[in-house]
Design a protein around this motif. Structure first.
Motif, PDB file in Angstrom:
ATOM      1  N   ASN A 118      32.640 -32.724  -5.299  1.00  0.00           N
ATOM      2  CA  ASN A 118      33.846 -31.927  -5.065  1.00  0.00           C
ATOM      3  C   ASN A 118      34.609 -31.686  -6.350  1.00  0.00           C
ATOM      4  OD1 ASN A 118      33.264 -31.913  -2.347  1.00  0.00           O
ATOM      5  ND2 ASN A 118      34.795 -33.470  -1.808  1.00  0.00           N
ATOM      6  N   SER A 119      34.799 -32.738  -7.132  1.00  0.00           N
ATOM      7  CA  SER A 119      35.577 -32.622  -8.361  1.00  0.00           C
ATOM      8  C   SER A 119      34.891 -31.720  -9.378  1.00  0.00           C
ATOM      9  CB  SER A 119      35.811 -34.014  -8.958  1.00  0.00           C
ATOM     10  OG  SER A 119      36.558 -34.826  -8.064  1.00  0.00           O
ATOM     11  N   CYS A 120      33.583 -31.866  -9.510  1.00  0.00           N
ATOM     12  CA  CYS A 120      32.849 -31.045 -10.474  1.00  0.00           C
ATOM     13  C   CYS A 120      32.742 -29.594 -10.006  1.00  0.00           C
ATOM     14  CB  CYS A 120      31.462 -31.620 -10.721  1.00  0.00           C
ATOM     15  SG  CYS A 120      31.470 -33.174 -11.660  1.00  0.00           S
ATOM     16  N   LEU A 165      26.032 -30.557 -15.214  1.00  0.00           N
ATOM     17  CA  LEU A 165      26.223 -31.540 -16.282  1.00  0.00           C
ATOM     18  C   LEU A 165      27.404 -32.452 -15.970  1.00  0.00           C
ATOM     19  CD1 LEU A 165      25.253 -32.545 -19.012  1.00  0.00           C
ATOM     20  CD2 LEU A 165      26.767 -30.866 -20.105  1.00  0.00           C
ATOM     21  N   CYS A 166      28.439 -31.889 -15.387  1.00  0.00           N
ATOM     22  CA  CYS A 166      29.593 -32.693 -14.973  1.00  0.00           C
ATOM     23  C   CYS A 166      29.146 -33.796 -14.016  1.00  0.00           C
ATOM     24  CB  CYS A 166      30.632 -31.784 -14.316  1.00  0.00           C
ATOM     25  SG  CYS A 166      32.035 -32.650 -13.565  1.00  0.00           S
ATOM     26  N   GLU A 167      28.380 -33.415 -13.005  1.00  0.00           N
ATOM     27  CA  GLU A 167      27.924 -34.397 -12.019  1.00  0.00           C
ATOM     28  C   GLU A 167      27.012 -35.450 -12.637  1.00  0.00           C
ATOM     29  OE1 GLU A 167      26.646 -33.316  -8.095  1.00  0.00           O
ATOM     30  OE2 GLU A 167      27.503 -31.309  -8.282  1.00  0.00           O
ATOM     31  N   SER A 168      26.020 -35.007 -13.398  1.00  0.00           N
ATOM     32  CA  SER A 168      25.056 -35.954 -13.951  1.00  0.00           C
ATOM     33  C   SER A 168      25.717 -36.916 -14.937  1.00  0.00           C
ATOM     34  CB  SER A 168      23.899 -35.215 -14.628  1.00  0.00           C
ATOM     35  OG  SER A 168      24.352 -34.453 -15.728  1.00  0.00           O
ATOM     36  N   THR A 169      26.682 -36.411 -15.698  1.00  0.00           N
ATOM     37  CA  THR A 169      27.368 -37.274 -16.670  1.00  0.00           C
ATOM     38  C   THR A 169      28.215 -38.315 -15.957  1.00  0.00           C
ATOM     39  OG1 THR A 169      27.443 -35.465 -18.284  1.00  0.00           O
ATOM     40  CG2 THR A 169      28.907 -37.331 -18.666  1.00  0.00           C
ATOM     41  N   LEU A 170      28.992 -37.891 -14.976  1.00  0.00           N
ATOM     42  CA  LEU A 170      29.817 -38.849 -14.232  1.00  0.00           C
ATOM     43  C   LEU A 170      28.953 -39.887 -13.520  1.00  0.00           C
ATOM     44  CD1 LEU A 170      32.550 -36.525 -12.677  1.00  0.00           C
ATOM     45  CD2 LEU A 170      32.880 -38.238 -14.473  1.00  0.00           C
ATOM     46  N   ARG A 171      27.866 -39.445 -12.917  1.00  0.00           N
ATOM     47  CA  ARG A 171      27.007 -40.364 -12.166  1.00  0.00           C
ATOM     48  C   ARG A 171      26.245 -41.327 -13.081  1.00  0.00           C
ATOM     49  NH1 ARG A 171      27.270 -38.577  -6.955  1.00  0.00           N
ATOM     50  NH2 ARG A 171      27.453 -36.319  -6.621  1.00  0.00           N
ATOM     51  N   SER A 172      26.186 -41.013 -14.380  1.00  0.00           N
ATOM     52  CA  SER A 172      25.515 -41.922 -15.321  1.00  0.00           C
ATOM     53  C   SER A 172      26.321 -43.202 -15.534  1.00  0.00           C
ATOM     54  CB  SER A 172      25.283 -41.224 -16.665  1.00  0.00           C
ATOM     55  OG  SER A 172      26.497 -41.035 -17.373  1.00  0.00           O
ATOM     56  N   HIS A 173      27.585 -43.189 -15.134  1.00  0.00           N
ATOM     57  CA  HIS A 173      28.445 -44.369 -15.246  1.00  0.00           C
ATOM     58  C   HIS A 173      28.501 -45.057 -13.880  1.00  0.00           C
ATOM     59  CE1 HIS A 173      31.810 -46.984 -16.066  1.00  0.00           C
ATOM     60  NE2 HIS A 173      31.973 -46.488 -17.282  1.00  0.00           N
ATOM     61  N   ALA A 220      38.731 -31.799 -17.987  1.00  0.00           N
ATOM     62  CA  ALA A 220      38.453 -31.221 -16.671  1.00  0.00           C
ATOM     63  C   ALA A 220      38.858 -32.173 -15.548  1.00  0.00           C
ATOM     64  CB  ALA A 220      36.962 -30.880 -16.563  1.00  0.00           C
ATOM     65  N   MET A 221      38.491 -33.442 -15.664  1.00  0.00           N
ATOM     66  CA  MET A 221      38.808 -34.395 -14.605  1.00  0.00           C
ATOM     67  C   MET A 221      40.301 -34.713 -14.557  1.00  0.00           C
ATOM     68  SD  MET A 221      36.110 -34.964 -12.853  1.00  0.00           S
ATOM     69  CE  MET A 221      35.779 -33.208 -13.160  1.00  0.00           C
TER      70      MET A 221
END
Length: 210
Positions: A38-40, A56-64, A196-197
């Protein structure tokens, strides 16, 4: 002289871009029940490169790993800051090792010093921004000014400017570009993710958890 002028122009473009208003506007709200998605899906798009896409937003956030425990948009803003901090520290280590190797032109040596100063600025600024975001509580109506939104934007702009400055130096230095162009671009992307976030957080509905 020409190289210096080119570097200055690139830096000015990078800094101006980070301070610019979104060029593509905000997409229509997109709900799936997943906070990261939703956020991305709803972050503001920008007209600068390297681009921060929804994927890229999703994959980067999910990497944490903390992204899976995030319960609010504020939590994701904090995750984005942690990701920026770790990326900047990693690149700074690469720059330090490259600097210690010697055999650089005067221009490259200066660029290395400037980049390390930029990443030191990132390291100093993130705790300040993080503390502000940690204390954030949404107000009603959103964007009413009660959140002192300008304080958040000033803080994240400092992060973005520092990341953009180093990226600008690397873009015009072939020696550095061979070593850290991808990594420095990633740092700038993560600074954009922080922005962005944070923007998504500040636009949160009062009924969102905080």
């Amino acid at each position: 002289m020409a190289a210096a002028a080119t570097t200055t122009s690139v830096l000015l473009l990078c800094v101006a871009a980070f301070l610019a208003v979104a060029a593509h506007g905000k997409p229509a709200p997109y709900k799936t029940g997943d906070l990261v998605t939703n956020s991305c899906a709803n972050f503001r798009a920008y007209d600068w490169s390297p681009h921060l896409t929804r994927k890229l937003c999703e994959s980067t956030l999910r990497s944490h790993k903390q992204s899976t425990a995030a319960k609010s948009k504020r939590d994701l803003a904090l995750v984005a800051m942690d990701l920026l901090q770790s990326a900047a520290a990693k690149v700074d280590g690469v720059l330090r090792n490259h600097s210690d190797s010697g055999h650089h032109s005067k221009g490259t040596a200066l660029a290395l010093q400037y980049c390390r100063l930029d990443y030191a600025a990132v390291a100093r600024t993130i705790p300040m921004c993080r503390a502000m975001v940690q204390e954030y509580k949404p107000v009603s109506p959103p964007n009413s000014g009660d959140n002192n939104d300008g304080d958040y934007y000033d803080c994240i702009a400092r992060l973005g400017n520092a990341a953009a400055n180093c990226w600008g130096y690397v873009l015009v230095d072939d020696d550095l570009a061979k070593v850290v162009s991808k990594e420095v671009a990633e740092v700038f992307q993560r600074a954009t993710l922080v922005r962005a976030m944070t923007e998504v957080m500040l636009g949160s509905n009062v009924d969102d958890s905080h």
